[in-house]
Each structure stands twice: as C-alpha cells, then as structure tokens.
Enzyme design. Structure first.
Site, mmCIF file in Angstrom:
data_model
loop_
_atom_site.group_PDB
_atom_site.id
_atom_site.type_symbol
_atom_site.label_atom_id
_atom_site.label_comp_id
_atom_site.label_asym_id
_atom_site.label_seq_id
_atom_site.Cartn_x
_atom_site.Cartn_y
_atom_site.Cartn_z
ATOM 1 N N PHE A 159 4.312 8.052 -5.042
ATOM 2 C CA PHE A 159 4.187 8.068 -3.579
ATOM 3 C C PHE A 159 3.427 6.814 -3.155
ATOM 4 O O PHE A 159 2.367 6.882 -2.531
ATOM 5 C CB PHE A 159 3.463 9.339 -3.118
ATOM 6 C CG PHE A 159 4.185 10.605 -3.479
ATOM 7 C CD1 PHE A 159 5.241 11.055 -2.710
ATOM 8 C CD2 PHE A 159 3.820 11.328 -4.601
ATOM 9 C CE1 PHE A 159 5.929 12.223 -3.043
ATOM 10 C CE2 PHE A 159 4.487 12.497 -4.947
ATOM 11 C CZ PHE A 159 5.540 12.943 -4.163
ATOM 12 N N LEU A 160 3.980 5.662 -3.515
ATOM 13 C CA LEU A 160 3.317 4.387 -3.265
ATOM 14 C C LEU A 160 3.982 3.655 -2.106
ATOM 15 O O LEU A 160 5.205 3.537 -2.064
ATOM 16 C CB LEU A 160 3.384 3.504 -4.522
ATOM 17 C CG LEU A 160 2.882 4.115 -5.836
ATOM 18 C CD1 LEU A 160 3.090 3.136 -6.989
ATOM 19 C CD2 LEU A 160 1.426 4.523 -5.720
ATOM 20 N N CYS A 274 13.032 2.270 -0.843
ATOM 21 C CA CYS A 274 12.952 3.736 -0.941
ATOM 22 C C CYS A 274 13.740 4.475 0.135
ATOM 23 O O CYS A 274 14.684 5.195 -0.180
ATOM 24 C CB CYS A 274 11.491 4.181 -0.906
ATOM 25 S SG CYS A 274 10.531 3.640 -2.334
#
Length: 467
Positions: A159-160, A274
């Site tokens: 979750f970057l 993403c």
C-alpha cells in the site's frame, strides 16, 4: 532475517531497502542487468524521495546486495518476496507471467523451507497458482514438499504511494497478511510476524486473514480511491455546466467525517502504475466470474474521458486548428515526486495538441528523461509531431513565447510562481490548469485568463467587479 526480493521496481526496491534499513540481510535480484549495474554503481533506476539515501546506508552496512544470479537469490532468503510487474493483458486482466516465472525459479532452486510472499498486485487465486508451480518444480527434483523442502505462499499486498513510498513502508497504516491455516502456514506466520515486528512496536498494525481476502483487499483499496477521484471529476464537469465551484463543493462534503478530504480533488484524470491497471484487472476478474462491477466500469470510463477535458477547454478557447500555436506544459509525470509516466494525463493531452498542429514546450523537474523516452515510443510513427515537442530545462524556458500555459502535474514549485514574469513571458496571459492550483478570482485580478477544472471562469469589468 535473510530476505530475498525478486524484482527491483518501485515495490521491490522500496521493500528491500526498508527491510535492510531495520537490520535484515536482503538480496535483491532482477533479470535486467542494466538495473543491477545502476544499483551496484550507487545509482537508483527510479525517482523516489529518500530511497537513494537509504540504499547508500544499507549498502555501506553490508545489509543489501543486488544481483542477476537467480540461484543465489533463492538460496539466500528464507523469505522470498515476489515483487515483479503485473502489467495489464489485452483483456485488462493482470499478466502473471513474471510472477509465475519467479515462482518456478524458487521451486527449481529451493534449498529449504521457503515463505513465498506475493508482494506484487495479483488477482484472487494467484497464490494457488504460485503454489502449484512451485510444487511442480519440487516434484521434478524428486522432493516431497515436507518441512525440510516445503513452502507456504503468503499474500502481503503493498500500500505504497509513489512519491511517499519509503515513508509509507516505514510507517504503515496497516500490514495485510493472507496466510493458509495449515502447518506450513503457521510456520510462515511466525516468520512474517518476526519480520514485521519492528513496525508493530507501538501498536499492532498487522491484519491477518485468508489468502484470497488479502489478494482482494489490495484491488478493493485502489478501486475505492480511484472511484473517489472519478466521482469528483464527474461532478466537476457538471459544476462547469451549472456554474458551481467544485472546490467549494469539495470543502463542503469533505468536512463530513464520514467522507473526509482524501482523494476528493478534481483534476485531469488519474494515472500511474496502480489505479488504471488495478481497476481494469478487478473489473475483468468480475467478468470472468459472471459479474459486472458497474460502478468500477463507470470509474474507468470517467477517467478516460477526463484526460480530454483540458484539451476540450483549449479548443473551445483557441479553436480546433492549433497550427502556429505554442503551449507551455508544466508537469509530465502522473503525479508529483515521481518520474513515473505510466498512464500520465500529460501523454494524452500533449498528443492531442500535437495532432492539432500545435508546438509544445514541456517541463518537469524530475520526469524529463523518462518523458523523452516514453514520447519517443508513443510518437514513433509521427515524426512531424515529434519535431514540435520540446523538453526544456526550466519552467521559465517552457513559458518563453508560448501562447498559453497548461498545468498537468501539481509539483510544489508550480504553486506560487512569479505571475508578473509569467505574464511577460507568455504571448497572452492564458492558463489552463488541470490541477486547480490557483484561485480564479485572484487570477482575474492579475489579468490572467484562467481556466480550471470545475471552477468558474472569472472576468472583471473595468471597475474590477466580477461578471
């Protein structure tokens, strides 16, 4: 602990550096010798704030190494992180060829019990596929998969945020771990608990769940954030029509604690590594299972249309034929603090301007080299258009003799420019702002013709009154 990271992209490199920073012995492997050469020479193949300094420290301490030696990498780590790319396939699904290739290598060279961690963003069911591939390789070697040569596949999604990835890893909101409830899974759970113990000193951040739920969680998180962005962008276009100010609307709804302010900014569309591919992949997973995620399909459609909004505003103001016009463009990367050009809004916008005959003077404080590489590929069959695209070294250079300024990425240095210089450098004081950096009324008072996203176009009469 001995940890191997397969893949040295954003996720792999940040994961490896941060785990080495807290004292682990990390081996990073990649099949791209160019990347490994850069890393071994002290460079970093990506731009991520704080990463180069961290790599310098951990390399000097002997806690991280980089290699193309796959066999050595598998033998090194008790925990094997798979952090390779999962690009979208033709149908929008995640392409797992690199994930499964990494799994095959682990099975081929495994020298003991391995915790295999899917760090890449992968669809539900991938851990099962990874396990099958590893088991096939062990069987081919005559190994029975007992504890001595066994393994457990764990889902540990990242979750970057690009541009804040190091801080996100070192100070996580949550650590999601999907793990099987069997003997091998229990062994893996103990190793993962020990690995992440330094991040749970103050309070427990780890959420344990089944593997499939962990895989689903990553896609669901990105889908929710993308939905908020597209929702606000859709509203911004209606605000343009009815004369409302989307910024005032944002403050009005964001003040509700049930909603909050995060990801409620209208703009010219999301991009990056993403959101676009994860939204597509989750929608494709639904279709493969006989479902239609109608909201998510709308999210993608809205985002696709939003990347045309700035061009449409330019055409309404300056006409369809832009031959002889020059546009200054500030910002090329899909977001600030990164050089990532994947699905960047600037690509569609610039291509559309060039197609209409315009010239472009583009500036980005970090992404210039990557942008040159990407546009060379995008415009490979449009040589004449490519001649009219110029990448400049400063934001002032971009402005010189341009007919208008177009802002695409919200870099900090664009937030408070010298407006007097800006007006003097441009042929006419016109700004098309895809990130709503300025106040329309203030721009009108400065004599700047300002067009934003979902915000009113303000004109002042000779008495300084709005009309």
């Amino acid at each position: 602990m001995k940890v191997t990271i397969v893949g040295t992209g954003y996720v792999g490199l940040v994961t490896g550096a941060c785990l080495a920073e807290i004292g682990n012995d990390v081996f990073c492997v990649d099949v791209d010798p160019r990347k490994i050469e850069i890393l071994n020479n002290g460079g970093v193949p990506i731009h991520e704030p704080g990463l180069q300094e961290m790599l310098r420290r951990t390399r000097a301490a002997g806690r991280i190494q980089f290699s193309t030696d796959v066999k050595a990498s598998v033998e090194h780590g008790d925990i094997q992180f798979i952090a390779v790319g999962t690009p979208p396939d033709e149908d929008g699904s995640a392409d797992l060829q690199y994930v499964l290739a990494a799994a095959r290598n682990i099975g081929k060279y495994s020298n003991g019990f391995k915790v295999i961690v899917d760090k890449s963003t992968v669809p539900v069911g991938t851990a099962l596929q990874v396990g099958r591939v590893v088991a096939e390789e062990l069987k081919a070697r005559g190994l029975d998969g007992s504890d001595k040569h066994g393994f457990s596949v764990v889902s540990n999604p990242e979750f970057l945020k690009e541009g804040a990835a190091v801080d996100d890893f070192m100070r996580p909101d949550r650590i999601v771990i999907g793990i099987d409830d069997d003997h091998a899974g229990q062994l893996a759970r103990e190793k993962m608990k020990r690995l992440y113990a330094p991040f749970n000193r103050n309070h427990e951040r780890t959420l344990y769940m089944d593997v499939r739920s962990a895989e689903f969680t990553k896609y669901a998180a990105n889908a929710m954030l993308a939905t908020r962005i597209s929702f606000m962008n859709d509203l911004s276009n209606l605000a343009d029509t009815v004369g409302a100010d989307i910024e005032a609307v944002r403050r009005g709804i964001g003040s509700d604690p049930r909603i909050g302010y995060h990801f409620l900014y209208a703009g010219c569309g999301y991009g990056g590594s993403c959101f676009p591919k994860d939204v597509q992949a989750l929608a494709q997973t639904a279709r493969e299972n006989g479902h239609t995620l109608r909201i998510l399909e709308a999210v993608e459609a809205v985002n696709d249309d939003q990347k045309e909004v700035l061009v449409n505003k330019i055409v309404r103001r300056m006409g369809e034929d832009l031959r002889g016009r020059t546009f200054a463009v500030w910002g090329l990367a899909f977001k600030p603090n990164t050089d990532d050009m994947r699905e960047a809004s600037s690509r569609r916008m610039i291509e559309a301007l060039l197609k209409r005959g315009a010239s472009v003077q583009a500036y980005d404080p970090v992404a210039r080299d990557e942008a040159e590489r990407v546009f060379a590929l995008d415009l490979a069959d449009r040589a004449e258009d490519m001649k009219r695209l110029h990448f400049v070294k400063t934001q002032q250079d971009a402005l010189t003799n341009a007919d208008a300024l177009v802002i695409v990425t919200e870099w900090k240095e664009f937030k408070s420019p010298d407006f007097a210089h800006l007006k003097g450098a441009l042929k006419a004081p016109v700004i098309f702002d895809g990130r709503n950096l300025y106040e329309p009324e203030a721009m009108a008072e400065l004599g700047i013709d300002y067009y934003a996203i979902g915000r009113p176009h303000v004109e002042l009469d000779s008495n300084g009154s709005r009309h």
